[in-house]
Design a protein around this motif. Structure first.
Motif, short mmCIF file in Angstrom:
data_model
loop_
_atom_site.label_atom_id
_atom_site.label_comp_id
_atom_site.label_asym_id
_atom_site.label_seq_id
_atom_site.Cartn_x
_atom_site.Cartn_y
_atom_site.Cartn_z
N THR A 195 45.17 -10.89 -9.62
CA THR A 195 43.99 -11.09 -8.78
C THR A 195 44.34 -12.03 -7.64
O THR A 195 45.38 -12.72 -7.67
N PHE A 196 43.46 -12.06 -6.64
CA PHE A 196 43.54 -13.02 -5.55
C PHE A 196 42.36 -13.97 -5.71
O PHE A 196 41.20 -13.57 -5.54
N ALA A 197 42.65 -15.22 -6.05
CA ALA A 197 41.58 -16.16 -6.39
C ALA A 197 40.76 -16.58 -5.19
O ALA A 197 39.58 -16.94 -5.34
N GLU A 198 41.34 -16.56 -4.00
CA GLU A 198 40.64 -17.03 -2.81
C GLU A 198 40.38 -15.85 -1.87
O GLU A 198 41.30 -15.22 -1.36
N HIS A 199 39.11 -15.58 -1.65
CA HIS A 199 38.71 -14.53 -0.72
C HIS A 199 37.31 -14.81 -0.23
O HIS A 199 36.54 -15.54 -0.85
N GLU A 200 36.99 -14.25 0.91
CA GLU A 200 35.65 -14.40 1.46
C GLU A 200 35.31 -13.14 2.24
O GLU A 200 36.20 -12.38 2.65
N GLY A 201 34.03 -12.90 2.43
CA GLY A 201 33.64 -11.71 3.16
C GLY A 201 32.16 -11.69 3.44
O GLY A 201 31.39 -12.50 2.93
N ALA A 202 31.77 -10.73 4.27
CA ALA A 202 30.37 -10.59 4.66
C ALA A 202 30.02 -9.12 4.71
O ALA A 202 30.84 -8.27 5.08
N LEU A 203 28.78 -8.82 4.35
CA LEU A 203 28.24 -7.47 4.43
C LEU A 203 27.04 -7.48 5.36
O LEU A 203 26.23 -8.41 5.32
N LYS A 204 26.91 -6.47 6.16
CA LYS A 204 25.71 -6.25 6.95
C LYS A 204 25.17 -4.90 6.55
O LYS A 204 25.76 -3.87 6.89
N LEU A 205 24.11 -4.89 5.78
CA LEU A 205 23.53 -3.66 5.26
C LEU A 205 22.29 -3.30 6.06
O LEU A 205 21.43 -4.15 6.28
N ASP A 206 22.23 -2.07 6.49
CA ASP A 206 21.08 -1.58 7.24
C ASP A 206 20.61 -0.28 6.60
O ASP A 206 21.16 0.79 6.86
N GLY A 207 19.60 -0.39 5.75
CA GLY A 207 19.12 0.78 5.03
C GLY A 207 18.43 1.79 5.91
O GLY A 207 18.46 2.99 5.64
N ALA A 208 17.81 1.33 7.02
CA ALA A 208 17.11 2.23 7.92
C ALA A 208 18.06 2.91 8.90
O ALA A 208 17.77 4.00 9.40
N ASN A 209 19.19 2.27 9.18
CA ASN A 209 20.17 2.82 10.11
C ASN A 209 21.56 2.57 9.54
O ASN A 209 22.27 1.65 9.95
N PRO A 210 21.97 3.37 8.55
CA PRO A 210 23.21 3.11 7.82
C PRO A 210 24.44 2.97 8.70
O PRO A 210 25.36 2.23 8.38
N GLY A 211 24.47 3.68 9.82
CA GLY A 211 25.63 3.59 10.70
C GLY A 211 25.85 2.21 11.28
O GLY A 211 26.93 1.92 11.79
N ALA A 212 24.82 1.37 11.24
CA ALA A 212 24.94 0.01 11.76
C ALA A 212 25.45 -0.97 10.71
O ALA A 212 25.64 -2.14 11.01
N SER A 213 25.67 -0.49 9.48
CA SER A 213 26.16 -1.37 8.42
C SER A 213 27.66 -1.63 8.58
O SER A 213 28.38 -0.83 9.18
N SER A 214 28.11 -2.76 8.04
CA SER A 214 29.53 -3.10 8.17
C SER A 214 29.93 -4.08 7.08
O SER A 214 29.08 -4.65 6.40
N ALA A 215 31.23 -4.28 6.94
CA ALA A 215 31.75 -5.23 5.96
C ALA A 215 33.07 -5.80 6.43
O ALA A 215 33.85 -5.12 7.10
N THR A 216 33.31 -7.06 6.08
CA THR A 216 34.60 -7.69 6.33
C THR A 216 35.03 -8.44 5.07
O THR A 216 34.19 -9.05 4.40
N ILE A 217 36.30 -8.38 4.75
CA ILE A 217 36.86 -9.12 3.62
C ILE A 217 38.18 -9.73 4.05
O ILE A 217 39.03 -9.04 4.62
N ASP A 218 38.35 -11.02 3.79
CA ASP A 218 39.61 -11.72 4.04
C ASP A 218 40.11 -12.27 2.71
O ASP A 218 39.38 -12.96 2.00
#
Length: 205
Positions: free
Chosen positions: A57-80
């Motif tokens: 496993t990798f013990a240290e990670h961070e990330g963000a999600l942008k979820l848009d249920g009304a406009n799925p194409g605008a959703s995104s994710a990042t993981i470092d």
């Protein structure tokens, strides 16, 4: 991340006029989320010496999600993911994986994923496609996910959860070290399975 994209069927393409209604339950999830590293896991499984699997496993990670249920194409994710935090349970092996033979963690400290699109495969199963970067090499990666649902925890945080996996050939990202075995074959498989178990907290409005 586009977790809620609906896969377009042939009839919808043919008419070019029908659009899927927004599921109110999914629309309610719209918002920005932060991955909770204390309750998430990013790991891998690789065949060792042709006969067994090594897991890490990798013990240290961070990330963000942008979820848009009304406009799925605008959703995104990042993981470092911080490479130096790799943990297979054996210190000497972890040191070798951090070295120039493998990840070269000093020169390339991060592994990153940036989503580009997603589709629903049926039910709570999704496929998220994006760009995986290791050692400054960027290639597309498709991750099959199962959406595990939502919950409000004891602290009042709104959470979403999902788990998924993907397979890569490590050599495609420049991870080529190996050693031949006397009995034939190699020490480390080229194929690696990536595992994701994610819990993310919705930002307060």
């Amino acid at each position: 991340m586009g977790l809620f994209n609906r896969k377009t069927n042939e009839s919808a393409v043919a008419t070019a006029t029908a659009t899927l209604p927004v599921d109110p339950a999914l629309a309610a999830l719209t918002g920005d989320y932060i991955i909770d590293p204390a309750h998430s896991s990013i790991g891998f499984t690789v065949r060792h010496a042709m006969v067994t699997n090594v897991r890490g496993t990798f013990a240290e990670h961070e990330g963000a999600l942008k979820l848009d249920g009304a406009n799925p194409g605008a959703s995104s994710a990042t993981i470092d993911v911080r490479i130096a935090s790799i943990d297979t349970g054996i210190g000497d092996r972890d040191g070798h994986l951090r070295s120039g033979d493998f990840f070269d963690a000093e020169q390339f400290p991060l592994m990153t994923f940036r989503s580009t699109q997603a589709e629903q495969l049926g039910g709570d199963k999704y496929r998220v496609t994006g760009d995986l970067t290791i050692k400054d090499v960027t290639k597309p990666l498709a991750i099959d996910l199962e959406f595990n649902g939502t919950a409000t925890d004891v602290y009042g945080n709104e959470r979403v959860g999902f788990e998924g996996s993907a397979e890569i050939l490590r050599s495609a990202w420049g991870l080529t070290w190996n050693a031949a075995l006397e009995t034939g074959g190699v020490m480390v498989s080229d194929k690696v399975k990536l595992n994701f178990d994610i819990s993310a907290i919705k930002n307060a409005a």
